[in-house]
Enzyme design. Sequence first.
Site, PDB file in Angstrom:
ATOM      1  CG  PHE A 155      -1.621  -1.308   1.471  1.00 42.72           C
ATOM      2  CD1 PHE A 155      -2.135  -2.070   0.434  1.00 42.72           C
ATOM      3  CD2 PHE A 155      -1.688  -1.814   2.758  1.00 42.72           C
ATOM      4  CE1 PHE A 155      -2.720  -3.310   0.679  1.00 42.72           C
ATOM      5  CE2 PHE A 155      -2.263  -3.041   3.018  1.00 42.72           C
ATOM      6  CZ  PHE A 155      -2.779  -3.794   1.973  1.00 42.72           C
ATOM      7  CB  CYS A 156       2.287   3.543  -1.560  1.00 43.30           C
ATOM      8  SG  CYS A 156       2.218   3.120  -3.310  1.00 43.30           S
ATOM      9  CB  ALA A 157       2.398   2.651   3.910  1.00 48.93           C
TER      10      ALA A 157
END
Length: 454
Positions: free
Chosen positions: A374-376
């Site tokens: 999730f781009c985290a």
Amino acid sequence: MPSDADGSCPPPPLSVLGGEVRVPLSGGGETGYAALDQAASAPALRRVWDDVAAYLPSYGSVHRGAGHLSRLSTELFERSRETVADFLGCRLDDQVVFTRSTTDSLNLLAAALPSGTRVFVFETEHHAALLPWAHHGHPVTWLPAPRSTAEAVAAASAALGAAPAGPKLLCVTGASNVTGELWPVRELAQVARRHGARTVLDAAQWVPHRAVDLSVLGVDWVAFSGHKVYAPFGAGVLAGRADWLDAAPPYLAGGGASRSVEGDARQGLTTVWQTGAARHEAGSPNVVGAYALASACRALAEVGFAAVTEHEQRLLRRLRTGLASVSAVRELSLFGPESERVAVVSFVVAGVDSGELAARLSDDYGIGVRAGLFCAHPLVRLLLEGAADHDDEASDSTDAEAREPEQQRKPEQQREPGCDGTATQAIRVSFGAGTPVEHVDRLVRAVRELVAAR
């Protein structure tokens, strides 16, 4: 009003496009698509589509023509700026700059920071808030993942208090794009002010679910994206204090950002740049995107966030209760199960690959969710290891007392994701003010059936 327990819910407070879309199923036939990946991109509001469709025949250049359509489009563009400013509770001297996205907005701010500004960022941020600062050459102080909102405030206060003299910026998220948990934005902004620092709020996951008021929250800037807030036409916003933005070179050099250009090829060119929002909006403005975003802001303001929150929290309770009834499911959380959150839930299923599960949900049930990090990445990997520790403790309670808490382990003691059966990615379910209860109930039923059949 019907209760959660009786299997019925009032209709969603907002109408979105896509409810009539049907998708094929692997076993034959088709079903209505359940869009449960709205933390990535939310469907368009019907209101937004209607407003844009009504405007498009009158589309014209902005700030660049004397004709009627150009004047109309310019007026529409600037009115959209005013609408967004009102929606955000902007102060009289704040600027609203239209950008492409939250990522673009935060990179714009990073490019505008005074030289030597030290930036303070929690490792739990989305990459859009995690990466721009060092990329633009600013020293960064990384704050470790807190396990409570109080710990977050204390960590920020300690780091800011120990920082050397000079300009400082604290970057905080409003709501996690991984867990949906709300962060103590107002308290963090107060801490920053006490230590002479400014604050920027990444509101990408906040704005669709909660009201933003810069004056109440006390932040200096806020950034968000239209495509998260039911306006998928390529616009974003950076709103807040004007002084650093006006003092910085234009984010892009070109027409619109320049007030005058004098000289010639022999003598060289001398450019006088605009002040205000135009300084950082070079090129032909995305009037359709700005108008769509303003339309979404008006729709949310008119229906009221009380109605939005009530609907989403009702569905969130159904989702979390349903998933908790499946013993193999582990919900990911940073602050604990009772923390306040928006309509975003991430989880793993013991012994089941998240990517395969997401594919089965789509192919067999017509449900769209997201599998991944999730781009985290730092946050999700931390939470995945915590979920693995939970399973270890459940299967071998004799080792539980000897195991060190995750946040106390030294880096060399932490397992690499994927080792010892640790999941390498998670499933994320996210929805909004236009989601029907049937979509959430279908997801819970599908997870229960897929886990039982493995």
